[in-house]
Design a protein around this motif. Structure first.
Motif, short mmCIF file in Angstrom:
data_model
loop_
_atom_site.label_atom_id
_atom_site.label_comp_id
_atom_site.label_asym_id
_atom_site.label_seq_id
_atom_site.Cartn_x
_atom_site.Cartn_y
_atom_site.Cartn_z
N LYS A 128 0.85 -1.19 0.00
CA LYS A 128 0.00 0.00 0.00
C LYS A 128 0.89 1.24 0.00
N LEU A 129 0.53 2.23 -0.83
CA LEU A 129 1.27 3.49 -0.84
C LEU A 129 0.79 4.37 0.29
N LEU A 130 1.73 4.97 1.00
CA LEU A 130 1.42 5.82 2.15
C LEU A 130 2.01 7.20 1.95
N GLN A 131 1.44 8.19 2.60
CA GLN A 131 1.99 9.55 2.60
C GLN A 131 2.98 9.72 3.75
N GLU A 132 2.82 8.93 4.80
CA GLU A 132 3.72 9.03 5.95
C GLU A 132 3.86 7.66 6.61
N ALA A 133 4.98 7.50 7.31
CA ALA A 133 5.25 6.27 8.05
C ALA A 133 5.80 6.67 9.42
N PHE A 134 5.70 5.75 10.37
CA PHE A 134 6.03 6.07 11.76
C PHE A 134 7.07 5.11 12.32
N LEU A 135 7.55 5.40 13.51
CA LEU A 135 8.58 4.65 14.20
C LEU A 135 8.30 3.14 14.15
N ASN A 136 9.31 2.36 13.80
CA ASN A 136 9.29 0.89 13.75
C ASN A 136 8.47 0.30 12.61
N ASP A 137 7.98 1.11 11.67
CA ASP A 137 7.32 0.57 10.48
C ASP A 137 8.38 -0.01 9.55
N GLU A 138 8.10 -1.18 8.99
CA GLU A 138 9.00 -1.77 7.99
C GLU A 138 8.49 -1.36 6.62
N VAL A 139 9.27 -0.57 5.89
CA VAL A 139 8.79 0.07 4.67
C VAL A 139 9.77 -0.09 3.52
N GLY A 140 9.25 0.20 2.33
CA GLY A 140 10.06 0.38 1.14
C GLY A 140 9.96 1.85 0.75
N LEU A 141 11.08 2.48 0.45
CA LEU A 141 11.10 3.89 0.10
C LEU A 141 11.57 4.06 -1.34
N LEU A 142 10.78 4.76 -2.14
CA LEU A 142 11.17 5.07 -3.51
C LEU A 142 11.91 6.39 -3.50
N LEU A 143 13.16 6.35 -3.94
CA LEU A 143 14.01 7.54 -3.93
C LEU A 143 14.25 8.02 -5.35
N ASN A 144 14.05 9.31 -5.56
CA ASN A 144 14.33 9.93 -6.84
C ASN A 144 15.71 10.55 -6.73
N THR A 145 16.62 10.13 -7.57
CA THR A 145 18.00 10.59 -7.47
C THR A 145 18.09 12.06 -7.84
N LEU A 146 18.53 12.87 -6.89
CA LEU A 146 18.80 14.28 -7.14
C LEU A 146 20.29 14.49 -7.33
N HIS A 147 21.08 14.19 -6.31
CA HIS A 147 22.53 14.33 -6.36
C HIS A 147 23.14 13.10 -5.69
N PHE A 148 23.69 12.22 -6.49
CA PHE A 148 24.31 11.01 -5.93
C PHE A 148 25.74 10.89 -6.41
N GLU A 149 26.64 10.66 -5.49
CA GLU A 149 28.00 10.30 -5.88
C GLU A 149 28.02 8.81 -6.21
N THR A 150 27.33 8.01 -5.39
CA THR A 150 27.16 6.58 -5.66
C THR A 150 25.77 6.17 -5.19
N LYS A 151 25.28 5.09 -5.71
CA LYS A 151 23.95 4.60 -5.34
C LYS A 151 23.97 4.06 -3.91
N PRO A 152 22.81 4.10 -3.21
CA PRO A 152 22.76 3.55 -1.85
C PRO A 152 22.96 2.03 -1.88
N GLN A 153 23.58 1.53 -0.82
CA GLN A 153 23.86 0.10 -0.70
C GLN A 153 23.37 -0.40 0.63
N VAL A 154 23.32 -1.72 0.78
CA VAL A 154 22.93 -2.34 2.04
C VAL A 154 23.87 -1.86 3.14
N ARG A 155 23.31 -1.54 4.30
CA ARG A 155 24.01 -1.07 5.48
C ARG A 155 24.41 0.40 5.43
N ASP A 156 24.01 1.12 4.36
CA ASP A 156 24.14 2.58 4.38
C ASP A 156 23.03 3.12 5.27
#
Length: 86
Positions: free
Chosen positions: A54-82
Motif C-alpha cells: 500500500k502506498l502511504l503519505q507518511e510512516a512512523f517509528l518501527n514501520d518496515e517500509v520500502g522507500l522510492l528515492l528519486n536521485t537528485l545528487h548522488f555520488e554513488t547509489k545507496p547500498q545495504v548497510r548505508d
C-alpha cells in the motif's frame, strides 16, 4: 534508517527497504544518505512510501517500509548497510 536491501527500477528510481527509526517520515521530503563509515553519499527526494503493498503519505517509528528515492545528487547509489537520515 539502516538500509536492509536496495532495488533499481528503471522507470521509477531506487527502492530501499528498512525499519523507520524516527517518529515520522513524509513522502516528498528530502533525505540524506551516508555510507557505513558515516561519509556523506548524497541527497535525494523521498518520492513514495510503501508498506504491505500500500502506498502511504507518511510512516512512523518501527514501520518496515520500502522507500522510492528519486536521485537528485548522488555520488554513488545507496547500498545495504548505508544509513538514511530524514
Amino acid at each position: 534508517m539502516l538500509i536492509q536491501d536496495t532495488f533499481e527500477l528503471e522507470s521509477r528510481g531506487t527502492v530501499v527497504t528498512g525499519i523507520i527509526n524516527v517518529k515520522k517520515i513524509t513522502a516528498g521530503s528530502d533525505v540524506v544518505i551516508y555510507d557505513r563509515d558515516g561519509n556523506f553519499k548524497g541527497v535525494c527526494e523521498l518520492v513514495a512510501i510503501e508498506m504491505n503493498r500500500k502506498l502511504l503519505q507518511e510512516a512512523f517509528l518501527n514501520d518496515e517500509v520500502g522507500l522510492l528515492l528519486n536521485t537528485l545528487h548522488f555520488e554513488t547509489k545507496p547500498q545495504v548497510r548505508d544509513t538514511i537520515v530524514f
